[in-house]
Scaffold this active site. Structure first.
Site, mmCIF file in Angstrom:
data_model
loop_
_atom_site.group_PDB
_atom_site.id
_atom_site.type_symbol
_atom_site.label_atom_id
_atom_site.label_comp_id
_atom_site.label_asym_id
_atom_site.label_seq_id
_atom_site.Cartn_x
_atom_site.Cartn_y
_atom_site.Cartn_z
ATOM 1 N N LYS A 203 21.309 -18.575 -11.157
ATOM 2 C CA LYS A 203 22.899 -18.846 -10.447
ATOM 3 C C LYS A 203 22.264 -18.174 -8.784
ATOM 4 C CE LYS A 203 27.145 -18.922 -9.181
ATOM 5 N NZ LYS A 203 28.170 -19.024 -9.761
HETATM 6 C C1 R5P Z 1 30.267 -16.114 -7.886
HETATM 7 O O1 R5P Z 1 29.532 -15.334 -7.592
HETATM 8 C C2 R5P Z 1 31.037 -16.336 -8.371
HETATM 9 O O2 R5P Z 1 30.343 -16.604 -9.841
HETATM 10 C C3 R5P Z 1 31.319 -18.282 -8.229
HETATM 11 O O3 R5P Z 1 32.030 -18.366 -9.326
HETATM 12 C C4 R5P Z 1 29.672 -18.889 -7.423
HETATM 13 O O4 R5P Z 1 30.317 -17.802 -5.958
HETATM 14 C C5 R5P Z 1 30.458 -20.614 -6.575
HETATM 15 O O5 R5P Z 1 31.085 -20.788 -6.764
HETATM 16 P P1 R5P Z 1 31.102 -21.315 -5.438
HETATM 17 O O6 R5P Z 1 30.614 -22.456 -4.951
HETATM 18 O O7 R5P Z 1 32.384 -20.955 -4.916
HETATM 19 O O8 R5P Z 1 30.583 -19.783 -4.289
#
Ligand code: R5P
Length: 288
Positions: A203
């Site tokens: 991710k």
């Molecule tokens: C980050 O470490 C977190 O895992 C969040 O899940 C990630 O940033 C995704 O969330 P957002 O789309 O709000 O950035």
């Protein structure tokens, strides 16, 4: 012992149909075990090869931030539209119904809420991940951060060992500390380090030159959404990432902080799975 009367010889061997030896449908997974492939298949849609994960793990760092005040009220109703739910064990147990049949990506590392000390990760036990019947385990890697990189890589390696032992895929979450660069060079490095250390999913964040980040990462990449954007811009972000070869999104704030979270989930799915343009996705959002 089975009844031995009337044993019938098999006569349906499909001799004209060779066994399917084609590669598995997800990037980099050809040599993975049956269990890893099976769990990856729960997360990634078999037709599109992509996923829309709903991330709500923010609270362990940010507390009850906007949209996550009540996971039972704000997130649980979106679960049916998500391909996978990503959260921390306490919120999954307390606020996601056990009848949930969507795969869980468990955030397995916990850090302090003090941002300067963030991500001196501690991993939860594998027994608890198994008890929660997870399809994936996620942990952050602070690549390039002198204070925390070594700890997070050591934790991550341990998590991959656990994942390999029980055939549970591990998702590497690339960190973006306040002093870290946010360009394709950095995300390319961080994503590759996750994959080199055994991640089955990475991710990271979309950036200019993202096609190089995706190309150099041998396993599926999903993008985080980041801070809340206007819906059309968030859909544009998804569209660009998919066009660069991303295998989906793991999105949080741009869904649960939207004025219409369910409509936003559906619009994001339209872009990720069905090839909608951002404008078409936005139209869908407005119509719902
Ligand atoms: C980050 O470490 C977190 O895992 C969040 O899940 C990630 O940033 C995704 O969330 P957002 O789309 O709000 O950035």
């Amino acid at each position: 012992m089975a009844d031995l009367d009337d044993i019938r010889d098999g006569d349906n061997f499909g001799l004209n149909t060779p066994a399917d030896t084609s590669a598995f449908y997800l990037k980099g997974m050809r040599n993975a075990s049956w269990g890893i492939k099976n769990r990856m298949s729960r997360i990634f849609n078999k037709d599109s090869g992509r996923t829309v994960m709903l991330a709500f793990d923010h609270g362990f760092l940010m507390g009850p931030t906007s949209g996550l005040e009540r996971i039972d009220l704000n997130i649980a109703p979106l679960a049916e539209e998500a391909d996978c739910l990503m959260g921390c064990r306490g919120m999954i147990r307390s606020s996601i119904p056990a009848e949930n049949s969507k795969p869980i990506c468990l955030r397995t590392d916990t850090g302090t809420t003090i941002l300067t000390e963030m991500n001196h990760n501690v991993l939860i036990s594998e027994e608890d991940a198994i008890r929660l019947n997870v399809s994936c385990m996620a942990a952050m890697l602070s690549v390039g951060d002198a204070d925390t990189e070594a700890t997070t890589i050591a934790n991550f390696s341990r998590l991959v060992d656990i994942g390999q032992k029980y055939d549970i895929p591990v998702m590497g979450v690339t960190a973006v500390g306040k002093d870290m660069a946010r360009d394709s060079r950095y995300f390319g490095l961080a994503s590759r380090v996750c994959a080199e250390n055994g991640a089955s999913i990475v991710k990271t964040y979309y950036t200019e030159g993202f096609e190089n980040v995706v190309a150099a990462c041998p396993v599926p990449i999903v993008i985080a959404g980041g801070k809340k954007l206007p819906e059309l811009d968030a859909l544009d972000l998804c569209y660009k990432a998919i066009n660069c070869g991303a295998s989906g999104v793991d999105m949080g704030r741009n869904v649960f902080q939207s004025a219409k979270p369910l409509a936003m989930m559906k619009a994001v799915k339209g872009v990720v799975h069905d090839g909608l343009t951002p404008a078409e996705g936005f139209q869908m959002f407005n119509d719902l």
